[in-house]
Design a protein around this motif. Structure first.
Motif, PDB file in Angstrom:
ATOM      1  N   GLU A  36       0.849  -1.189   0.000  1.00 31.18           N
ATOM      2  CA  GLU A  36       0.000   0.000   0.000  1.00 31.18           C
ATOM      3  C   GLU A  36       0.890   1.246   0.000  1.00 31.18           C
ATOM      4  O   GLU A  36       2.075   1.174   0.291  1.00 31.18           O
ATOM      5  CB  GLU A  36      -0.952  -0.005   1.200  1.00 31.18           C
TER       6      GLU A  36
ATOM      7  N   PRO B 287      -3.295  -2.888  -2.521  1.00 30.92           N
ATOM      8  CA  PRO B 287      -4.121  -2.716  -1.313  1.00 30.92           C
ATOM      9  C   PRO B 287      -4.201  -1.251  -0.890  1.00 30.92           C
ATOM     10  O   PRO B 287      -3.443  -0.409  -1.378  1.00 30.92           O
ATOM     11  CB  PRO B 287      -3.360  -3.536  -0.269  1.00 30.92           C
TER      12      PRO B 287
ATOM     13  N   GLU C  89      -6.064   2.518   0.272  1.00 32.36           N
ATOM     14  CA  GLU C  89      -6.960   3.529  -0.285  1.00 32.36           C
ATOM     15  C   GLU C  89      -6.230   4.521  -1.177  1.00 32.36           C
ATOM     16  O   GLU C  89      -6.844   5.241  -1.952  1.00 32.36           O
ATOM     17  CB  GLU C  89      -7.567   4.354   0.869  1.00 32.36           C
TER      18      GLU C  89
ATOM     19  N   ARG D  24      -8.439  -3.071  -6.906  1.00 31.21           N
ATOM     20  CA  ARG D  24      -8.339  -2.452  -5.592  1.00 31.21           C
ATOM     21  C   ARG D  24      -9.160  -3.207  -4.546  1.00 31.21           C
ATOM     22  O   ARG D  24      -9.126  -2.881  -3.373  1.00 31.21           O
ATOM     23  CB  ARG D  24      -8.787  -0.976  -5.654  1.00 31.21           C
ATOM     24  N   GLU D  25      -9.941  -4.193  -5.002  1.00 28.72           N
ATOM     25  CA  GLU D  25     -10.686  -5.072  -4.097  1.00 28.72           C
ATOM     26  C   GLU D  25     -10.222  -6.491  -4.372  1.00 28.72           C
ATOM     27  O   GLU D  25      -9.882  -6.824  -5.514  1.00 28.72           O
ATOM     28  CB  GLU D  25     -12.197  -5.005  -4.384  1.00 28.72           C
ATOM     29  N   LEU D  26     -10.248  -7.351  -3.339  1.00 30.12           N
ATOM     30  CA  LEU D  26      -9.830  -8.735  -3.546  1.00 30.12           C
ATOM     31  C   LEU D  26     -10.834  -9.436  -4.437  1.00 30.12           C
ATOM     32  O   LEU D  26     -12.017  -9.485  -4.120  1.00 30.12           O
ATOM     33  CB  LEU D  26      -9.776  -9.482  -2.205  1.00 30.12           C
TER      34      LEU D  26
ATOM     35  N   GLY E   3      -1.822  -5.398   2.936  1.00 29.51           N
ATOM     36  CA  GLY E   3      -3.182  -4.993   3.273  1.00 29.51           C
ATOM     37  C   GLY E   3      -4.118  -6.183   3.255  1.00 29.51           C
ATOM     38  O   GLY E   3      -3.820  -7.244   3.823  1.00 29.51           O
ATOM     39  N   ALA E   4      -5.251  -6.033   2.549  1.00 32.98           N
ATOM     40  CA  ALA E   4      -6.281  -7.070   2.529  1.00 32.98           C
ATOM     41  C   ALA E   4      -5.763  -8.398   1.979  1.00 32.98           C
ATOM     42  O   ALA E   4      -6.287  -9.464   2.313  1.00 32.98           O
ATOM     43  CB  ALA E   4      -7.477  -6.599   1.711  1.00 32.98           C
ATOM     44  N   ALA E   5      -4.725  -8.357   1.141  1.00 34.36           N
ATOM     45  CA  ALA E   5      -4.218  -9.602   0.547  1.00 34.36           C
ATOM     46  C   ALA E   5      -3.528 -10.490   1.584  1.00 34.36           C
ATOM     47  O   ALA E   5      -3.330 -11.690   1.342  1.00 34.36           O
ATOM     48  CB  ALA E   5      -3.257  -9.292  -0.600  1.00 34.36           C
TER      49      ALA E   5
ATOM     50  N   GLU F 110      -4.696 -11.684   4.167  1.00 31.30           N
ATOM     51  CA  GLU F 110      -5.607 -12.749   4.617  1.00 31.30           C
ATOM     52  C   GLU F 110      -5.606 -13.959   3.673  1.00 31.30           C
ATOM     53  O   GLU F 110      -6.140 -15.006   4.005  1.00 31.30           O
ATOM     54  CB  GLU F 110      -7.029 -12.198   4.782  1.00 31.30           C
TER      55      GLU F 110
END
Ligand SMILES: [Mn+2]
Length: 337
Positions: free
Chosen positions: A30, A59, A61, A78-80, A101-103, A105
């Protein structure tokens, strides 16, 4: 096993994994910089040529820094995506899983995870890790992987690698400007990269609002410890005044470090978006005796010895105090015989 031996084994392991799988999910960190996005794009274009099915992901904003608009990042997610767990996860320039970031997980849920990076404090979070802390940039490692894979170095692939290399070495000015970095630069020019055009695209298309924001940070710069430490800050209201995002604060830290007599520089900023986000702090050292990544780690951050950062909910005054006391400690430790 010598480290050179291990390195080539890791490189071969990564190349073999890339060769033997078909679907990839390529992630970078990010608040991306030129190395993050240049590496991501070069790797995507290289694997495209091998007929692989690639999804790229950024990831967080933050926007794409405007000075990197020459990178053709169409399709960047920008979204999984729903099928991410069915793909090989390939993390580029991420020192630890949280940087994804979200990745993050996805780790443990994907068929294979590969960590390719040059940060010395990389946590080796992948199932395969190619961490070369002597590499100038992740882009340099990506170039090595693509070469190992036999991918032709086209101008299209060379350019994002050049962006990674040029930006991460501070335009070939930081201590990571190795002979290997210059060898690679020469190769990239031979592949057709136009260094003047790339330089102009990145460094000479400054928006006036950007110039003004930099000016405000420079105006506010204060020196401590007899001028050996310099710190500045930008408030949320500064970004609002000029109508620019946090990515415009990128690079100010290097202007602070350039001040004569500076051994360490700190730049604090309040991201305008999303509201209530923690303050972000960048640190730079101008010589080897100070390890700013060790200072950043004390606040949950990280980075390189000479360039690191962390986030904090503390007040600007408290952050300045923290940086000052860490600087005093670090230089005192360095002075010890
Ligand atoms: Mn990097």
């Amino acid at each position: 096993m010598s480290s050179r031996q291990r390195t080539s084994d890791d490189l071969r392991a990564v190349a073999e994994a890339l060769r033997s799988h078909d679907r990839f999910f390529i992630v970078t960190h990010e608040n991306p910089d030129g190395d993050a996005l240049g590496s991501l794009l070069a790797m995507k274009l290289g694997l495209d040529r091998l007929g692989k099915d690639i999804v790229t992901f950024l990831p967080g904003e933050s926007g794409i820094p405007s000075d990197l608009s020459l990178l053709q990042l169409e399709g960047l997610q920008r979204e999984l995506p729903a099928d991410a767990t069915k793909r090989v996860l390939l993390a580029l320039d991420c020192a630890n899983a949280a940087r994804m970031g979200a990745a993050a997980e996805l780790l443990g849920r994907v068929p294979l995870s590969i960590d390719v990076d040059h940060h010395h404090d990389n946590t080796r979070f992948g199932m395969i890790n190619l961490v070369l802390d002597g590499a100038s940039s992740t882009g340099e490692i990506v170039a090595g992987i693509l070469e190992e894979l036999g991918v032709e170095l086209t101008r299209e692939i060379a350019e994002p690698i050049y962006v990674a290399l040029m930006t991460d070495t501070g335009r070939f000015g930081y201590t990571n400007t190795t002979p290997e970095a210059h060898d690679l630069a020469a190769k990239l020019l031979r592949a057709g990269v136009d260094p003047r055009r790339v330089f102009q695209e990145i460094y000479e298309r400054v928006a006036l609002a950007h110039l003004k924001l930099v000016g405000r940070a420079e105006e506010r710069a204060a020196v401590y410890e007899g001028g050996r430490l310099i710190i500045s800050y930008l408030l949320r209201s500064d970004f609002e005044d000029f109508g620019v995002g946090e990515e415009y604060a990128e690079g100010i830290i290097d202007r602070l470090r350039a001040v004569d007599g500076t051994e360490m520089a700190g730049m604090i900023r309040e991201p305008p978006e999303p509201p209530g986000s923690p303050r972000r702090v960048s640190l730079r050292a101008s010589h080897d005796e100070i390890d700013v990544s060790a200072i950043a780690r004390k606040r949950g951050g990280g980075g390189h010895r000479q360039a690191a950062g962390f986030s904090s909910d503390e007040s600007i005054d408290a952050i300045v105090e923290f940086i000052r006391s860490e600087f005093v400690q670090a230089t005192r430790a360095a002075a010890r015989p």
